[in-house]
Design a protein around this motif. Structure first.
Motif, PDB file in Angstrom:
ATOM      1  N   ASP A 190       2.874   1.863  -3.479  1.00 44.86           N
ATOM      2  CA  ASP A 190       1.831   2.193  -4.661  1.00 44.86           C
ATOM      3  C   ASP A 190       1.486   3.554  -4.555  1.00 44.86           C
ATOM      4  OD1 ASP A 190       2.109  -0.140  -5.759  1.00 44.86           O
ATOM      5  OD2 ASP A 190       0.009  -0.537  -5.776  1.00 44.86           O
ATOM      6  N   ARG A 191       1.755   4.510  -3.489  1.00 43.79           N
ATOM      7  CA  ARG A 191       1.488   5.790  -3.411  1.00 43.79           C
ATOM      8  C   ARG A 191       1.934   6.557  -4.567  1.00 43.79           C
ATOM      9  NH1 ARG A 191       2.669   7.142   2.932  1.00 43.79           N
ATOM     10  NH2 ARG A 191       0.557   6.106   3.880  1.00 43.79           N
TER      11      ARG A 191
ATOM     12  N   LEU B 172      -5.344  -4.133   5.967  1.00 47.29           N
ATOM     13  CA  LEU B 172      -5.346  -3.056   5.014  1.00 47.29           C
ATOM     14  C   LEU B 172      -5.056  -3.635   3.403  1.00 47.29           C
ATOM     15  CD1 LEU B 172      -5.871   0.103   4.346  1.00 47.29           C
ATOM     16  CD2 LEU B 172      -3.539   0.421   4.701  1.00 47.29           C
ATOM     17  N   ASP B 173      -6.131  -3.262   2.584  1.00 55.77           N
ATOM     18  CA  ASP B 173      -6.080  -3.948   1.270  1.00 55.77           C
ATOM     19  C   ASP B 173      -5.147  -3.165   0.345  1.00 55.77           C
ATOM     20  OD1 ASP B 173      -7.865  -6.330  -0.355  1.00 55.77           O
ATOM     21  OD2 ASP B 173      -7.221  -4.553  -1.540  1.00 55.77           O
ATOM     22  N   TRP B 174      -4.031  -3.917  -0.390  1.00 52.69           N
ATOM     23  CA  TRP B 174      -3.293  -3.162  -1.259  1.00 52.69           C
ATOM     24  C   TRP B 174      -4.030  -2.464  -2.416  1.00 52.69           C
ATOM     25  CZ3 TRP B 174      -0.763  -6.659  -5.405  1.00 52.69           C
ATOM     26  CH2 TRP B 174       0.122  -6.021  -6.354  1.00 52.69           C
ATOM     27  N   SER B 175      -5.006  -2.798  -3.043  1.00 51.80           N
ATOM     28  CA  SER B 175      -5.532  -2.207  -4.031  1.00 51.80           C
ATOM     29  C   SER B 175      -6.864  -1.186  -3.654  1.00 51.80           C
ATOM     30  CB  SER B 175      -5.996  -3.189  -5.315  1.00 51.80           C
ATOM     31  OG  SER B 175      -7.139  -4.132  -4.682  1.00 51.80           O
ATOM     32  N   GLU B 176      -7.381  -1.660  -2.679  1.00 57.68           N
ATOM     33  CA  GLU B 176      -8.721  -0.998  -2.279  1.00 57.68           C
ATOM     34  C   GLU B 176      -8.428   0.171  -1.223  1.00 57.68           C
ATOM     35  OE1 GLU B 176     -11.632  -1.708  -4.199  1.00 57.68           O
ATOM     36  OE2 GLU B 176      -9.696  -2.734  -5.248  1.00 57.68           O
ATOM     37  N   ARG B 177      -7.158   0.089  -0.531  1.00 57.00           N
ATOM     38  CA  ARG B 177      -6.962   0.989   0.469  1.00 57.00           C
ATOM     39  C   ARG B 177      -8.185   0.929   1.931  1.00 57.00           C
ATOM     40  NH1 ARG B 177      -3.226   4.283  -1.588  1.00 57.00           N
ATOM     41  NH2 ARG B 177      -2.226   2.927  -3.386  1.00 57.00           N
ATOM     42  N   ARG B 178      -8.780  -0.251   2.012  1.00 57.48           N
ATOM     43  CA  ARG B 178      -9.697  -0.377   2.875  1.00 57.48           C
ATOM     44  C   ARG B 178      -9.534  -1.806   3.483  1.00 57.48           C
ATOM     45  NH1 ARG B 178     -15.425   0.387   0.232  1.00 57.48           N
ATOM     46  NH2 ARG B 178     -14.228  -0.396  -1.320  1.00 57.48           N
ATOM     47  N   SER B 179      -9.968  -2.309   4.572  1.00 61.48           N
ATOM     48  CA  SER B 179      -9.601  -3.447   5.069  1.00 61.48           C
ATOM     49  C   SER B 179     -10.409  -4.779   4.359  1.00 61.48           C
ATOM     50  CB  SER B 179     -10.030  -3.685   6.693  1.00 61.48           C
ATOM     51  OG  SER B 179      -8.851  -2.506   7.327  1.00 61.48           O
TER      52      SER B 179
ATOM     53  N   VAL C  39       0.959  -1.335   0.043  1.00 60.16           N
ATOM     54  CA  VAL C  39      -0.153   0.082  -0.047  1.00 60.16           C
ATOM     55  C   VAL C  39       0.916   1.174  -0.061  1.00 60.16           C
ATOM     56  CG1 VAL C  39      -1.630   1.340   1.240  1.00 60.16           C
ATOM     57  CG2 VAL C  39      -2.105  -1.136   0.953  1.00 60.16           C
TER      58      VAL C  39
END
Length: 227
Positions: free
Chosen positions: A94-95, A176-183, A91
């Motif tokens: 990928d910023r 925390l999800d890599w692509s979704e930025r939510r858990s 995460v």
């Protein structure tokens, strides 16, 4: 003083993960699989001899576990906490990624559904987690969730055995999800659910990838679980 004492250990772990070859090797194991050294070497694009030294370093730092079976040695990420940390690093990394990264054809399967260690991640994983909370099957916070009576009845209904009272690992928590930025959901419950979906072929693994394919039957069955 305590923080200064911790710094060398943190630095060693960061340096171990930060090596590009070892990072590729960890990425190959992030789906929760156990693989022989030769297979990991091919995934990382290196020779088996080179892989041996890197794997020894990963094992020494506690990032990878090794299991001996006969004459073979199988390597895997050493636990959910390590996988959780690696996903969080993805995460952060990928910023600086292109804004359209997850819309590209090569990334779409990973974004929709993939494995993160031994649980379901991506859009489908986040939706499932949200559904379990909004329907009152789980209560708590990302640090830890408890199964409600409604949740226990639901698990029995779909045929998943995962007793919160059983020992071994954390039961349910947010990752925390890599692509979704939510858990999405992590822990023993998440592992039991993914195993259930795979066993019933609602989801299929993609060779040499963390992506998961949703089957027509899975699309029907999983839609009933999601808001």
């Amino acid at each position: 003083m305590q923080n200064r004492n911790m710094e060398p250990r943190f630095a060693r772990i960061a340096a171990t993960i930060g090596d590009p070859t070892r990072a590729r090797m960890l990425g190959a194991l992030l789906d929760g699989s156990s693989r022989p050294a030769g297979e990991i070497a091919r995934a990382a694009g290196i020779t088996p001899a080179t892989a041996s030294g890197h794997l020894a370093k990963l094992v020494a730092e506690g990032l990878v576990s090794v299991r001996v079976q006969g004459r073979h040695r199988y390597y895997s990420v050493s636990g959910g906490d390590v996988a959780h940390a690696l996903e969080a690093l993805c995460v952060v990394a990928d910023r600086a990624a292109p804004p359209d990264q997850w819309q590209r054809e090569s990334h779409r399967p990973l974004k929709h559904a993939r494995t993160c260690y031994r649980h379901l991640a991506g859009e489908l994983g986040v939706q499932l987690f949200r559904s379990l909370v909004t329907r009152g099957r789980l209560v708590g916070s990302d640090d830890g969730y408890d199964l409600t009576p409604t949740g226990r009845a639901w698990l029995e209904e779909i045929g998943v055995a995962c007793d919160p009272a059983a020992r071994g690992g954390r039961y349910a928590y947010g990752c925390l999800d890599w692509s979704e930025r939510r858990s999405h959901l992590a822990g023993r419950l998440a592992t039991a659910l993914l195993d259930h979906f795979l066993a019933r072929r609602w989801l299929l693994r993609t060779p040499q990838s963390r992506a998961l394919t949703v089957t027509p039957q899975g699309r029907r069955r999983l839609s009933a679980l999601l808001d």
